[in-house]
Design a protein around this motif. Structure first.
Motif, PDB file in Angstrom:
ATOM      1  N   UNK A  18       0.853  -1.182   0.000  1.00 59.53           N
ATOM      2  CA  UNK A  18       0.000   0.000   0.000  1.00 59.53           C
ATOM      3  C   UNK A  18       0.894   1.240   0.000  1.00 59.53           C
ATOM      4  N   UNK A  19       0.846   1.985  -1.095  1.00 61.17           N
ATOM      5  CA  UNK A  19       1.639   3.200  -1.238  1.00 61.17           C
ATOM      6  C   UNK A  19       0.829   4.375  -0.706  1.00 61.17           C
ATOM      7  N   UNK A  20       1.446   5.170   0.135  1.00 67.45           N
ATOM      8  CA  UNK A  20       0.763   6.332   0.698  1.00 67.45           C
ATOM      9  C   UNK A  20       1.291   7.592   0.020  1.00 67.45           C
ATOM     10  N   UNK A  21       0.384   8.367  -0.569  1.00 69.70           N
ATOM     11  CA  UNK A  21       0.781   9.547  -1.332  1.00 69.70           C
ATOM     12  C   UNK A  21       0.059  10.786  -0.820  1.00 69.70           C
ATOM     13  N   UNK A  22       0.757  11.907  -0.837  1.00 68.43           N
ATOM     14  CA  UNK A  22       0.163  13.193  -0.483  1.00 68.43           C
ATOM     15  C   UNK A  22      -0.268  13.975  -1.710  1.00 68.43           C
ATOM     16  N   UNK A  23       0.320  13.663  -2.868  1.00 67.22           N
ATOM     17  CA  UNK A  23      -0.023  14.362  -4.091  1.00 67.22           C
ATOM     18  C   UNK A  23       0.275  13.472  -5.287  1.00 67.22           C
ATOM     19  N   UNK A  24      -0.193  13.887  -6.460  1.00 64.97           N
ATOM     20  CA  UNK A  24       0.007  13.093  -7.671  1.00 64.97           C
ATOM     21  C   UNK A  24       1.439  13.197  -8.199  1.00 64.97           C
ATOM     22  N   UNK A  25       2.266  14.003  -7.557  1.00 63.63           N
ATOM     23  CA  UNK A  25       3.672  14.109  -7.975  1.00 63.63           C
ATOM     24  C   UNK A  25       4.576  13.164  -7.195  1.00 63.63           C
ATOM     25  N   UNK A  26       4.024  12.416  -6.239  1.00 63.80           N
ATOM     26  CA  UNK A  26       4.832  11.496  -5.445  1.00 63.80           C
ATOM     27  C   UNK A  26       5.334  10.330  -6.291  1.00 63.80           C
ATOM     28  N   UNK A  27       6.459   9.774  -5.874  1.00 62.14           N
ATOM     29  CA  UNK A  27       7.003   8.585  -6.533  1.00 62.14           C
ATOM     30  C   UNK A  27       7.715   7.733  -5.493  1.00 62.14           C
ATOM     31  N   UNK A  28       7.966   6.489  -5.854  1.00 63.62           N
ATOM     32  CA  UNK A  28       8.597   5.531  -4.944  1.00 63.62           C
ATOM     33  C   UNK A  28       9.664   4.758  -5.714  1.00 63.62           C
ATOM     34  N   UNK A  29      10.678   4.303  -4.999  1.00 63.30           N
ATOM     35  CA  UNK A  29      11.753   3.529  -5.622  1.00 63.30           C
ATOM     36  C   UNK A  29      11.888   2.174  -4.928  1.00 63.30           C
ATOM     37  N   UNK A  30      12.037   1.136  -5.749  1.00 60.52           N
ATOM     38  CA  UNK A  30      12.188  -0.220  -5.227  1.00 60.52           C
ATOM     39  C   UNK A  30      13.374  -0.897  -5.920  1.00 60.52           C
ATOM     40  N   UNK A  31      14.204  -1.527  -5.105  1.00 55.35           N
ATOM     41  CA  UNK A  31      15.373  -2.247  -5.607  1.00 55.35           C
ATOM     42  C   UNK A  31      14.965  -3.666  -5.962  1.00 55.35           C
ATOM     43  N   UNK A  32      15.137  -4.045  -7.213  1.00 57.87           N
ATOM     44  CA  UNK A  32      14.861  -5.393  -7.687  1.00 57.87           C
ATOM     45  C   UNK A  32      16.198  -6.124  -7.772  1.00 57.87           C
ATOM     46  N   UNK A  33      16.353  -7.161  -6.976  1.00 61.63           N
ATOM     47  CA  UNK A  33      17.658  -7.802  -6.883  1.00 61.63           C
ATOM     48  C   UNK A  33      17.489  -9.303  -6.725  1.00 61.63           C
ATOM     49  N   UNK A  34      18.581 -10.018  -6.982  1.00 61.47           N
ATOM     50  CA  UNK A  34      18.584 -11.465  -6.821  1.00 61.47           C
ATOM     51  C   UNK A  34      19.993 -11.994  -6.956  1.00 61.47           C
ATOM     52  N   UNK A  35      20.147 -13.285  -6.710  1.00 61.65           N
ATOM     53  CA  UNK A  35      21.435 -13.967  -6.896  1.00 61.65           C
ATOM     54  C   UNK A  35      22.565 -13.254  -6.161  1.00 61.65           C
ATOM     55  N   UNK A  36      22.296 -12.895  -4.915  1.00 57.84           N
ATOM     56  CA  UNK A  36      23.341 -12.272  -4.094  1.00 57.84           C
ATOM     57  C   UNK A  36      24.418 -13.288  -3.731  1.00 57.84           C
ATOM     58  N   UNK A  37      24.020 -14.562  -3.546  1.00 58.11           N
ATOM     59  CA  UNK A  37      24.975 -15.604  -3.133  1.00 58.11           C
ATOM     60  C   UNK A  37      25.844 -15.058  -1.989  1.00 58.11           C
ATOM     61  N   UNK A  38      25.159 -14.528  -0.977  1.00 62.99           N
ATOM     62  CA  UNK A  38      25.798 -13.704   0.045  1.00 62.99           C
ATOM     63  C   UNK A  38      26.931 -14.427   0.777  1.00 62.99           C
ATOM     64  N   UNK A  39      26.825 -15.728   0.930  1.00 60.40           N
ATOM     65  CA  UNK A  39      27.840 -16.479   1.685  1.00 60.40           C
ATOM     66  C   UNK A  39      28.974 -16.986   0.796  1.00 60.40           C
ATOM     67  N   UNK A  40      28.980 -16.603  -0.479  1.00 58.80           N
ATOM     68  CA  UNK A  40      30.041 -17.014  -1.394  1.00 58.80           C
ATOM     69  C   UNK A  40      31.241 -16.063  -1.276  1.00 58.80           C
ATOM     70  N   UNK A  41      32.467 -16.561  -1.353  1.00 60.22           N
ATOM     71  CA  UNK A  41      33.637 -15.673  -1.259  1.00 60.22           C
ATOM     72  C   UNK A  41      33.681 -14.586  -2.317  1.00 60.22           C
ATOM     73  N   UNK A  42      33.013 -14.788  -3.437  1.00 59.20           N
ATOM     74  CA  UNK A  42      33.035 -13.795  -4.520  1.00 59.20           C
ATOM     75  C   UNK A  42      31.899 -12.782  -4.430  1.00 59.20           C
ATOM     76  N   UNK A  43      31.066 -12.873  -3.381  1.00 57.33           N
ATOM     77  CA  UNK A  43      29.949 -11.947  -3.233  1.00 57.33           C
ATOM     78  C   UNK A  43      30.459 -10.554  -2.886  1.00 57.33           C
ATOM     79  N   UNK A  44      29.894  -9.551  -3.536  1.00 55.83           N
ATOM     80  CA  UNK A  44      30.307  -8.164  -3.335  1.00 55.83           C
ATOM     81  C   UNK A  44      29.426  -7.517  -2.265  1.00 55.83           C
ATOM     82  N   UNK A  45      29.827  -7.669  -1.001  1.00 56.97           N
ATOM     83  CA  UNK A  45      29.045  -7.136   0.111  1.00 56.97           C
ATOM     84  C   UNK A  45      29.032  -5.611   0.115  1.00 56.97           C
ATOM     85  N   UNK A  46      30.105  -5.001  -0.321  1.00 57.37           N
ATOM     86  CA  UNK A  46      30.158  -3.530  -0.331  1.00 57.37           C
ATOM     87  C   UNK A  46      29.110  -2.952  -1.279  1.00 57.37           C
TER      88      UNK A  46
END
Length: 298
Positions: A18-46
């Motif tokens: 549910x997006x909450x807006x005060x005016x029709x000029x509002x916008x929202x940003x969402x990060x679409x991500x996957x395949x972090x392989x977070x526990x892999x030595x080659x994962x870029x945590x930074x």
């Protein structure tokens, strides 16, 4: 004041934002991500942290489409190798618990901006062979640490974005699916787009990972609409998105499985989706929608 939002689960793999807006000029940003392989030595945590910090600072959210874990170094996994394990897990007698603990320590500060964390084939392999759901364990631990509910999703699922400004209603339907098969050297997995458009006609956006490629392909469609204004033909766009990976297996190209297979460097990163309120005039009638735009995350 930043536009705000909240997320609830309508089913185990359907989440309503549910997006909450005060005016029709509002916008929202969402990060679409996957395949972090977070526990892999080659994962870029930074880079991961940079992207999550940015999206949380701007009041946005993040959607993970699976393979957050690599999880290939358990005793029963024939793929395990000493090179495949990070230093923090090397001496752990409870390997799977260890990767969940360290991931929770990393992601818990971003709990309030998490929409859903889906599963990939690495998580479902562990569920099949070890009988534990790493995605659910992670979300439970993040929720406990942050005191904010973090939602686990499926290998596939839906995120429905909704917004109301006055009497006007805006919406966007996003289908996420971790992915299947491989990506051909020249087509980059784009040949599945037409098939998915036929099978998933109700989605405005389809997001996948799995193949470690990154691209956005808009697909124009002809639709027939019947409402109080009558029956008419309209054109719309279904956006197909592949997100990259945070695991850089190529490195300097010296050696390793990825290099020896003749594979190329991959896009390291993710995709940012901006949602804006949009009004289109169709045959003299206003139609309200959420318009998505896509950018490489930075």
């Amino acid at each position: 004041m930043k536009p705000s939002w909240s997320v609830t689960a309508a089913a185990r793999n359907i989440h309503i934002v549910e997006l909450k807006a005060d005016s029709v000029t509002d916008s929202w940003r969402f990060l679409l991500r996957g395949d972090a392989h977070h526990d892999n030595p080659h994962a870029n945590h930074d880079m991961e942290k940079q992207h999550l910090d940015r999206i949380q600072k701007c009041g946005g959210g993040w959607i993970d489409v699976g393979d957050l874990f690599c999880a290939m170094e358990g005793k029963a996994d024939p793929r395990r190798s000493k090179k495949g394990i990070r230093e923090e897990h090397a001496t752990a007698s409870d390997y799977f618990d260890s990767i969940v603990r360290h991931a929770a320590d990393f992601y818990a500060p971003y709990s309030k901006s998490c929409v859903v964390i889906g599963m990939g084939n690495h998580e479902t392999a562990v569920l099949k062979n070890v009988e534990t759901n790493l995605t659910e364990r992670l979300c439970e631990r993040m929720s406990m640490m942050s005191k904010i509910k973090v939602h686990p999703g499926g290998y596939g699922g839906w995120v429905i974005f909704r917004c109301a400004v006055g009497t006007h209603r805006y919406s966007l339907k996003l289908k996420y699916f971790h992915g299947s098969g491989g990506a051909a050297l020249m087509s980059f997995d784009t040949l599945k787009v037409r098939r998915q458009a036929a099978v998933i006609p109700d989605a405005d956006v389809i997001v996948q990972g799995h193949v470690h490629k990154q691209w956005v392909m808009p697909l124009a469609r002809e639709r027939i609409v019947s409402d109080k204004a009558g029956t008419r033909i309209v054109h719309d766009i279904q956006h197909h998105v592949r997100v990259g990976t945070y695991k850089d297996e190529y490195q300097d190209g010296f050696a390793g499985f990825h290099v020896e297979q003749g594979r190329t460097p991959e896009i390291i990163g993710a995709v940012e989706m901006k949602l804006s309120l949009c009004v289109n005039n169709v045959n003299g009638e206003s139609r309200y929608s959420l318009r998505p735009e896509f950018f490489p995350a930075h």
